[in-house]
Design a protein around this motif. Structure first.
Motif, PDB file in Angstrom:
ATOM      1  N   PHE A  72       0.929  -1.035  -0.103  1.00  8.93           N
ATOM      2  CA  PHE A  72      -0.049   0.032  -0.122  1.00  8.93           C
ATOM      3  C   PHE A  72       0.880   1.303  -0.028  1.00  8.93           C
ATOM      4  O   PHE A  72       0.634   2.075  -0.667  1.00  8.93           O
ATOM      5  N   ARG A  73       1.949   1.144   0.802  1.00 11.80           N
ATOM      6  CA  ARG A  73       2.696   2.279   1.135  1.00 11.80           C
ATOM      7  C   ARG A  73       3.378   2.716  -0.436  1.00 11.80           C
ATOM      8  O   ARG A  73       3.609   3.830  -0.713  1.00 11.80           O
ATOM      9  N   HIS A  74       4.049   1.501  -0.953  1.00 12.52           N
ATOM     10  CA  HIS A  74       4.646   1.704  -2.355  1.00 12.52           C
ATOM     11  C   HIS A  74       3.872   2.182  -3.401  1.00 12.52           C
ATOM     12  O   HIS A  74       3.961   3.219  -4.169  1.00 12.52           O
ATOM     13  N   HIS A  75       2.545   1.783  -3.480  1.00 10.00           N
ATOM     14  CA  HIS A  75       1.454   2.518  -4.340  1.00 10.00           C
ATOM     15  C   HIS A  75       1.179   3.679  -4.159  1.00 10.00           C
ATOM     16  O   HIS A  75       0.988   4.458  -5.187  1.00 10.00           O
ATOM     17  N   VAL A  76       1.027   4.010  -2.856  1.00 12.64           N
ATOM     18  CA  VAL A  76       0.811   5.408  -2.507  1.00 12.64           C
ATOM     19  C   VAL A  76       1.900   6.530  -2.956  1.00 12.64           C
ATOM     20  O   VAL A  76       1.701   7.711  -3.634  1.00 12.64           O
TER      21      VAL A  76
END
Length: 117
Positions: free
Chosen positions: A59-63
């Motif tokens: 999730f952090r990577h995609h954000v």
């Protein structure tokens, strides 16, 4: 009624972040970073579980990727690279503090020993 899968919920959250980034596109970068840090921290706090760390990092990577793309749309002369963008990307909260049970775990809890004296 069928329950949404974990991936569907993450996809819906990312879609919402993308829409809100579009509205905040021309705000100052530090302001966007503070907002995204709150978003990522809130997601981590809600979804934290000992076995969910990889999904939280995804999730952090995609954000961070959505933010980099959004910043790239601010100008035709964009020179933002992944390396430059990753320096200012929102950092995840401390892993031990965001996963329940980790802060209070003693050696006997994690090694399968008996906790009773």
């Amino acid at each position: 009624m069928q329950r949404k899968s974990r991936h569907d919920r993450m996809r819906a959250s990312l879609k919402e972040v993308k829409e809100k980034l579009r509205l905040r596109m021309h705000r100052p970068i530090p302001e966007q970073g503070r907002w995204l840090k709150q978003v990522v921290s809130g997601y981590f706090n809600y979804h934290a579980a000992p076995t969910n760390f990889r999904a939280l990092m995804a999730f952090r990577h995609h954000v961070a990727d959505l933010w980099r793309r959004s910043l790239g749309r601010r100008s035709q002369k964009d020179r933002t690279t992944w390396a430059r963008g990753s320096r200012s990307s929102p950092r995840p909260p401390n892993r031990a503090s965001s996963i329940p049970g980790r802060a209070n775990a003693s050696a006997s809890d994690t090694l399968g020993g008996n906790r009773m004296p």
